[in-house]
Each structure stands twice: as structure tokens, then as C-alpha cells.
Design a protein around this motif. Structure first.
Motif, PDB file in Angstrom:
ATOM      1  N   ALA A  74       8.205  46.382  56.563  1.00 49.69           N
ATOM      2  CA  ALA A  74       8.466  45.391  56.474  1.00 49.69           C
ATOM      3  C   ALA A  74       7.044  43.725  56.334  1.00 49.69           C
ATOM      4  N   LEU A  75       6.530  44.676  56.758  1.00 50.19           N
ATOM      5  CA  LEU A  75       5.195  43.206  57.071  1.00 50.19           C
ATOM      6  C   LEU A  75       4.481  43.098  56.044  1.00 50.19           C
ATOM      7  N   ASP A  76       4.257  43.718  54.814  1.00 46.35           N
ATOM      8  CA  ASP A  76       3.736  43.653  53.862  1.00 46.35           C
ATOM      9  C   ASP A  76       4.802  42.930  52.696  1.00 46.35           C
ATOM     10  N   GLY A  77       5.789  42.648  52.523  1.00 45.47           N
ATOM     11  CA  GLY A  77       6.739  42.573  52.005  1.00 45.47           C
ATOM     12  C   GLY A  77       7.100  40.156  52.235  1.00 45.47           C
ATOM     13  N   LEU A  78       6.501  40.121  53.463  1.00 40.54           N
ATOM     14  CA  LEU A  78       7.051  39.337  54.285  1.00 40.54           C
ATOM     15  C   LEU A  78       5.734  38.180  54.038  1.00 40.54           C
ATOM     16  N   ALA A  79       4.452  38.785  54.480  1.00 42.01           N
ATOM     17  CA  ALA A  79       3.259  38.615  54.390  1.00 42.01           C
ATOM     18  C   ALA A  79       2.326  38.628  53.913  1.00 42.01           C
ATOM     19  N   THR A  80       1.794  37.717  53.050  1.00 44.51           N
ATOM     20  CA  THR A  80       0.530  38.568  52.408  1.00 44.51           C
ATOM     21  C   THR A  80      -1.422  37.711  52.942  1.00 44.51           C
ATOM     22  N   ASP A  81      -2.449  38.724  52.639  1.00 48.07           N
ATOM     23  CA  ASP A  81      -3.132  38.264  52.605  1.00 48.07           C
ATOM     24  C   ASP A  81      -3.283  39.114  54.461  1.00 48.07           C
ATOM     25  N   VAL A  82      -2.455  39.587  55.330  1.00 47.99           N
ATOM     26  CA  VAL A  82      -2.798  40.749  56.484  1.00 47.99           C
ATOM     27  C   VAL A  82      -4.460  41.546  55.683  1.00 47.99           C
ATOM     28  N   SER A  83      -4.866  40.394  57.487  1.00 45.71           N
ATOM     29  CA  SER A  83      -5.794  41.103  57.612  1.00 45.71           C
ATOM     30  C   SER A  83      -6.052  42.157  58.002  1.00 45.71           C
ATOM     31  N   ALA A  84      -7.225  43.093  57.694  1.00 44.73           N
ATOM     32  CA  ALA A  84      -7.328  44.413  58.678  1.00 44.73           C
ATOM     33  C   ALA A  84      -7.346  45.059  60.537  1.00 44.73           C
ATOM     34  N   ASP A  85      -7.499  43.255  60.748  1.00 47.83           N
ATOM     35  CA  ASP A  85      -7.288  43.397  62.483  1.00 47.83           C
ATOM     36  C   ASP A  85      -6.382  42.670  62.457  1.00 47.83           C
ATOM     37  N   ALA A  86      -5.382  42.130  61.783  1.00 46.84           N
ATOM     38  CA  ALA A  86      -3.847  41.932  61.888  1.00 46.84           C
ATOM     39  C   ALA A  86      -3.494  43.464  62.161  1.00 46.84           C
ATOM     40  N   ARG A  87      -3.239  44.223  60.912  1.00 48.07           N
ATOM     41  CA  ARG A  87      -2.723  45.475  60.960  1.00 48.07           C
ATOM     42  C   ARG A  87      -2.893  46.111  61.748  1.00 48.07           C
ATOM     43  N   LYS A  88      -4.355  46.002  62.698  1.00 49.67           N
ATOM     44  CA  LYS A  88      -4.527  47.152  63.532  1.00 49.67           C
ATOM     45  C   LYS A  88      -3.351  46.309  64.613  1.00 49.67           C
ATOM     46  N   LEU A  89      -3.231  45.269  64.945  1.00 47.45           N
ATOM     47  CA  LEU A  89      -2.422  44.285  66.014  1.00 47.45           C
ATOM     48  C   LEU A  89      -0.846  45.096  66.233  1.00 47.45           C
ATOM     49  N   ALA A  90      -0.586  44.779  64.855  1.00 45.55           N
ATOM     50  CA  ALA A  90       0.385  45.262  64.280  1.00 45.55           C
ATOM     51  C   ALA A  90       0.828  47.288  64.599  1.00 45.55           C
ATOM     52  N   GLU A  91       0.056  47.729  63.892  1.00 46.42           N
ATOM     53  CA  GLU A  91       0.329  49.124  64.729  1.00 46.42           C
ATOM     54  C   GLU A  91       0.482  49.195  66.115  1.00 46.42           C
ATOM     55  N   ALA A  92      -0.420  48.814  67.226  1.00 46.89           N
ATOM     56  CA  ALA A  92      -1.061  49.141  67.993  1.00 46.89           C
ATOM     57  C   ALA A  92       0.429  48.500  68.879  1.00 46.89           C
ATOM     58  N   PHE A  93       0.951  47.082  68.011  1.00 46.16           N
ATOM     59  CA  PHE A  93       2.008  46.601  69.790  1.00 46.16           C
ATOM     60  C   PHE A  93       3.363  46.846  68.872  1.00 46.16           C
ATOM     61  N   TRP A  94       3.600  47.005  67.327  1.00 46.79           N
ATOM     62  CA  TRP A  94       5.137  46.983  67.011  1.00 46.79           C
ATOM     63  C   TRP A  94       5.632  48.492  67.310  1.00 46.79           C
ATOM     64  N   PRO A  95       6.982  48.558  67.666  1.00 45.40           N
ATOM     65  CA  PRO A  95       7.504  47.131  68.260  1.00 45.40           C
ATOM     66  C   PRO A  95       6.830  46.856  69.789  1.00 45.40           C
TER      67      PRO A  95
END
Length: 277
Positions: A74-95
Motif C-alpha cells: 500500500a506504500l506506493d499507492g499512498l506515497a510518491t518519490d519513495v527513496s531506495a533507503d526509505a524502502r529498505k527501512l519499510a521492508e526491514a521494520f514493517w510490520p
């Protein structure tokens, strides 16, 4: 009529989730457990419901709530310009206990308050929260308390503060464990070239740096921004605060370019330093 459901009972949990889903569709507020503290939630795409949430807490549009999501996609449906570093943190700590402040998708028809074009997103690691979010979709959520008071760690504590302003209370026991203090999510501003912690919380800076070494800690500035003739610790840095402890409010806590002027939750935020669930 306000109703509390004991979600430790399978039958009550099913009834409570059904009632909560109906309440959200009717633009009313519900309270439910997350992995950090209890949250008060409303339909993120209903300005009327979001306004009711803010009024229930006794806060204004300058402290917009973050948004909880059921799935990482759902991240890309609600946010834009998601950096590679932000995506790394989401993948590591979500949920889990990490809130990311990102640029909101400009096409979305929502009004969370004075967000300055950003949105704070988190995916909670809690079964009841996940079940509700799966039924309702993204929810605007803030810590379940009146602004300036302690974040609720049970639905009963939340009801003492929010009373009849909430349609459904889903009681799931203490969050976190009984006898421990509520820990807000860590809030990271991912809207700039460098990721910055704007509220300390459940995920430590050391843990963040294991995945993105360049993450700036609370109050830190990059070397290039340091004043040429003054020591770094003289820099004009304001530490985010919390009104219960994260907001969004934040934060929730908590000055970095966030959804509100400088208050992730705990619920954690620059200018809206309120524990974000």
C-alpha cells in the motif's frame, strides 16, 4: 451507542471487528490496540471523520494524524518519490514500530490536516489492528488519548478519556505488556535526500543504521551543513518532544519537514509530538 468488545474472546472479536468496520464506513471513530499503544482511528479518506478524530483528541489541523496500512504494497499507492533507503527501512521494520514521513500521492482525495503535502505511514505488528485494517483499508490513526494526557495502554483507559466520541472500543489487553510503559513508534522523515529521525521510539538508531548507515539521529545534521566557524553542538537544533510521551502527533514525536510545523507518537513528531500508535 458506544460499545466495548473483548477481543481476547473469539466471538467478541468477530462482533467487534464487524461493528468497527461499520462504524468506519459511517465516518465514526473507533479505538483499537496496536503494537505500541492504543489508537483512535477514522477513515483516512473522509475529511469529516478525520475532523471528528481531531476534535475527539482536542487537537487542531496543525497536528494531522499518521495513516496505518495493512500491507507494505500500500506504500506506493499512498506515497510518491519513495527513496531506495526509505524502502529498505519499510521492508526491514514493517510490520513494526517505524513510521515513515513521505511525500503524499498528489492524486489522493483526502484531507488529514495541514500536512504540507506529506503523509506519515506505518504498518503495525498487531493481529487485531491488521484484521481491522484489512477490512477497512488505510486508517488515519493517532494515540487514543486527549492531547496532553498519557497514551492509553488499554481500551478501558482510552474510554476514560475519549468517552462517547468513539463508537467502538476494541479491548485487546495491555499494549505493550502490563507493567511496561507505552513505547511510540520511531518516526523517520524520508522526504529529503537524507533520512532523519524526528522522534525516537521502538526502533533504535543503531537498528536503523544496520540497514541505512547514513540515517541521521534526532537533532543531528550532516557534516556539510555544519557552521564553518562554530562547533557542531552549537547548531540551532530543536529536539522533537511528545505531549504524552511517539506527533504525526507528531505527533504521534517531534525541525524537519513533516506533516505539521515543529510539536510519531507516542505515537513521536516534530511539531506534532504525540505518540503515534
Amino acid at each position: 451507542m458506544t460499545t466495548t468488545y473483548n477481543c481476547t474472546s473469539e466471538d467478541q472479536r468477530a462482533l467487534g471487528l464487524e461493528h468497527a468496520q461499520r462504524a468506519i464506513s459511517e465516518q465514526k471513530c473507533v479505538v483499537f490496540p496496536t503494537d505500541t499503544v492504543y489508537g483512535i482511528a477514522a477513515d483516512a479518506f473522509s475529511p469529516q471523520a478525520v475532523t471528528m478524530l481531531l476534535v475527539s483528541k482536542g487537537r487542531g489541523r496543525s497536528m494531522p494524524p499518521p495513516v496505518l496500512i495493512p500491507r507494505i504494497n500500500a506504500l506506493d499507492g499512498l506515497a510518491t518519490d519513495v527513496s531506495a533507503d526509505a524502502r529498505k527501512l519499510a521492508e526491514a521494520f514493517w510490520p513494526g514500530g517505524l513510521t515513515l514521513i513521505l511525500h503524499a500521492q498528489p492524486s489522493l482525495d483526502w484531507d488529514l490536516g495541514d500536512t504540507k503535502g506529506t503523509v506519515a505511514l506505518r504498518m503495525p505488528a498487531d493481529e487485531v489492528a491488521q484484521e481491522l485494517l484489512t477490512l477497512t483499508g488505510p486508517l488515519a490513526v493517532s494515540s487514543a488519548n486527549r492531547t496532553g494526557h498519557a497514551a492509553a495502554q488499554t481500551a478501558a483507559e482510552a474510554r476514560e478519556q475519549l468517552a462517547e466520541s468513539v463508537e467502538v472500543y476494541l479491548e485487546g489487553g495491555f499494549r505493550p505488556l502490563e507493567g511496561t510503559e507505552g513505547v511510540p513508534s520511531t518516526i523517520v522523515d524520508a522526504t529529503g535526500p537524507l533520512l532523519r529521525v524526528v522522534r525516537n521510539g521502538a526502533v533504535s538508531l543503531q537498528q536503523l543504521r544496520e540497514h541505512v548507515p547514513a540515517v541521521l539521529g534526532l537533532g543531528e545534521i550532516p557534516m556539510a551543513e555544519e557552521p564553518a566557524e562554530e562547533p557542531a553542538d552549537d547548531a540551532d537544533v530543536t529536539e522533537a518532544s511528545t505531549d504524552e510521551t511517539p506527533v504525526t502527533e507528531a505527533p504521534v514525536a517531534e525541525a524537519a519537514p513533516v506533516q505539521t510545523p515543529v510539536t510519531d507518537a507516542s505515537t513521536d513528531e516534530p511539531s506534532r509530538q504525540e505518540p503515534r500508535p
